[in-house]
Design a protein around this motif. Sequence first.
Motif, mmCIF file in Angstrom:
data_model
loop_
_atom_site.group_PDB
_atom_site.id
_atom_site.type_symbol
_atom_site.label_atom_id
_atom_site.label_comp_id
_atom_site.label_asym_id
_atom_site.label_seq_id
_atom_site.Cartn_x
_atom_site.Cartn_y
_atom_site.Cartn_z
ATOM 1 N N ILE B 76 0.854 -1.210 0.000
ATOM 2 C CA ILE B 76 0.000 0.000 0.000
ATOM 3 C C ILE B 76 0.885 1.254 0.000
ATOM 4 O O ILE B 76 0.684 2.176 -0.796
ATOM 5 C CB ILE B 76 -0.945 0.010 1.233
ATOM 6 C CG1 ILE B 76 -2.038 -1.066 1.086
ATOM 7 C CG2 ILE B 76 -1.583 1.385 1.434
ATOM 8 C CD1 ILE B 76 -2.899 -1.264 2.337
ATOM 9 N N ARG B 80 1.379 4.043 -2.983
ATOM 10 C CA ARG B 80 1.065 5.448 -2.672
ATOM 11 C C ARG B 80 2.223 6.371 -3.040
ATOM 12 O O ARG B 80 2.026 7.468 -3.550
ATOM 13 C CB ARG B 80 0.761 5.599 -1.179
ATOM 14 C CG ARG B 80 -0.725 5.616 -0.863
ATOM 15 C CD ARG B 80 -0.975 5.698 0.605
ATOM 16 N NE ARG B 80 -0.192 6.728 1.260
ATOM 17 C CZ ARG B 80 0.243 6.650 2.520
ATOM 18 N NH1 ARG B 80 -0.014 5.596 3.245
ATOM 19 N NH2 ARG B 80 0.918 7.625 3.054
ATOM 20 N N HIS B 81 3.444 5.915 -2.780
ATOM 21 C CA HIS B 81 4.613 6.749 -3.080
ATOM 22 C C HIS B 81 4.883 6.858 -4.573
ATOM 23 O O HIS B 81 5.526 7.806 -5.023
ATOM 24 C CB HIS B 81 5.860 6.184 -2.397
ATOM 25 C CG HIS B 81 5.876 6.452 -0.913
ATOM 26 N ND1 HIS B 81 6.662 5.761 -0.034
ATOM 27 C CD2 HIS B 81 5.184 7.330 -0.154
ATOM 28 C CE1 HIS B 81 6.464 6.208 1.191
ATOM 29 N NE2 HIS B 81 5.559 7.163 1.145
ATOM 30 N N SER B 87 -4.787 7.953 -0.877
ATOM 31 C CA SER B 87 -4.545 6.835 0.046
ATOM 32 C C SER B 87 -5.737 5.890 0.101
ATOM 33 O O SER B 87 -5.580 4.666 0.045
ATOM 34 C CB SER B 87 -4.282 7.372 1.447
ATOM 35 O OG SER B 87 -3.082 8.058 1.462
ATOM 36 N N VAL B 90 -5.947 3.528 -2.855
ATOM 37 C CA VAL B 90 -4.953 2.442 -2.821
ATOM 38 C C VAL B 90 -5.361 1.410 -1.762
ATOM 39 O O VAL B 90 -5.334 0.197 -2.018
ATOM 40 C CB VAL B 90 -3.543 3.010 -2.508
ATOM 41 C CG1 VAL B 90 -2.518 1.880 -2.481
ATOM 42 C CG2 VAL B 90 -3.141 4.049 -3.541
#
Lengths: 250, 275
Positions: B76, B80-81, B87, B90
């Motif tokens: 996750i 996200r990065h 958020s 994801v």
Amino acid sequence: MHAVHTHNLSLFLGESQALADISCCVREGEFVAILGPNGAGKSTFLKVLLGVLEPSSGNVLVFEKKPREVDPAWIGYVPQAKTLDRNFPALATELVVTGLHRTWRRRISAADRTAALSALEMVGASHLADRPLSALSGGELQRIYLARSLARKPRLILLDEPATGIDTVGETDFYRLLARYRNEQNATILMITHNQEVASAHADRVMVLNRRLLGFGTPQETMCDECLQSAYGPAHHPLHLTDLRAGSHA
Amino acid sequence: MLEALTLPFMQRALIAGLMVAFLASYYGVFVVQRGLGFLGNGLAHAAFGGVALGLLLGREPLMIAVPFTVAVSIAIIWVRHRTTLASDTVIGVFFAVSMAAGIIFLSLKKEYSADAFSYLFGSILAITDTDLKVSAGVVLLALLAQPLWGRWAYATFDRELAISDRVPVVLDEYLLGVLLSVTVVVAVKVVGIVLISAFLVIPAAAARLVVRRFATMTWLSILFGMSSAAFGLWGSYQLDLPSGATIVILQALIFLACLGILTLTRAIAAGRGKA
């Protein structure tokens, strides 16, 4: 020594190019104003200098080191008011203390409180010391951020539209404070502004940016029709320095 | 309550409940303040996938659930990065995939498994000594990681400012994700997958309503979490109700009380302003 030196700095954010081939030198002790339309990459440029964003290509040096190798205590940063989070449960003093310790403190010691109050006093915000961040206006919160930056006695101050939300009297005090700090500490200041009058009145040099560096020189050199129109587009009607000095503009 | 505590299973239930409440309400302040309330749900459902895989393989389900949930948590954060997805989006993807994997794992197990339901709704009264030892280990991890509170709080307040001050924000996000995952798995047996997110969110959210400092929010969240676990367990014993659900209802009452205090404080302040 150069406070900032970039050579062919380019940065892509996703697929869009935020900065393209920016080469510039800022001498230590200079006051540089950064002008440019919204989305020109001005805040991105400051974030590269802070080490928050890595350039895609080219070189960036801050005090002759890569940004992430620079002692963070040398840099004071005041972000844009609209990006500040007021939902976090904290008092103004606690935020100022992060400028001293670079972490969030559970308890504020007497020495930290004294240092924080002194920094708040400098920016004329000592009355806000025990206010929660949620009770501050955008302008007040930016003052707290400025106090936080000054508390660590930085050599380089990066300001992102710092006068937003400050009234005219407050603005005069604000620039007086910056000038005093700069003279006392030989600090370098890079300030993003949309106010051409402020840029011409306070900056040694003006950087005109719109993804590319369109001009970098004294206010007289850079704030010409050609340079500003290349940044803001042909519809832009730049203020002339003669107008500014005569105070004849609206 | 003292009478109930003479029973060994109640002693184990109380100790386990207090440890899980401490962990969840401590990490919960970061979850709530970072706007990641949905993460608790996501990780709980990832734990379900891990438990189901453990049941399918005939192994101790929680031993499989730990690496499974940690892997989902890391995935996750990694996604996200590397994307611009929010958020919640994801987490929503991994939530659904883990749940789907869990359902498939259970369907592949030929015989009926009543165990799966005990993990869905928790079985605090069936806590074993091994469960207690694992929980104590996770509490010890949290205490060892406690010096990182300041860094995590700083990054929670302003991620970019923390990065500019050389706080290893990305590393800390992974570390916090892993510790949260382990906490969620440990909590599965106590509260059940369905109610875990309440333990992470409600005490911290209640504390947020009545404090002005993040340090106070942390202490108060732990106090709310642990006291609701103790009194909720006692209430469930007295009223013969499911323990996890009773604790959550008590947490909700604390939240309502804090909301009342906030409303009252604001009304008094407004009254003073008019006067």
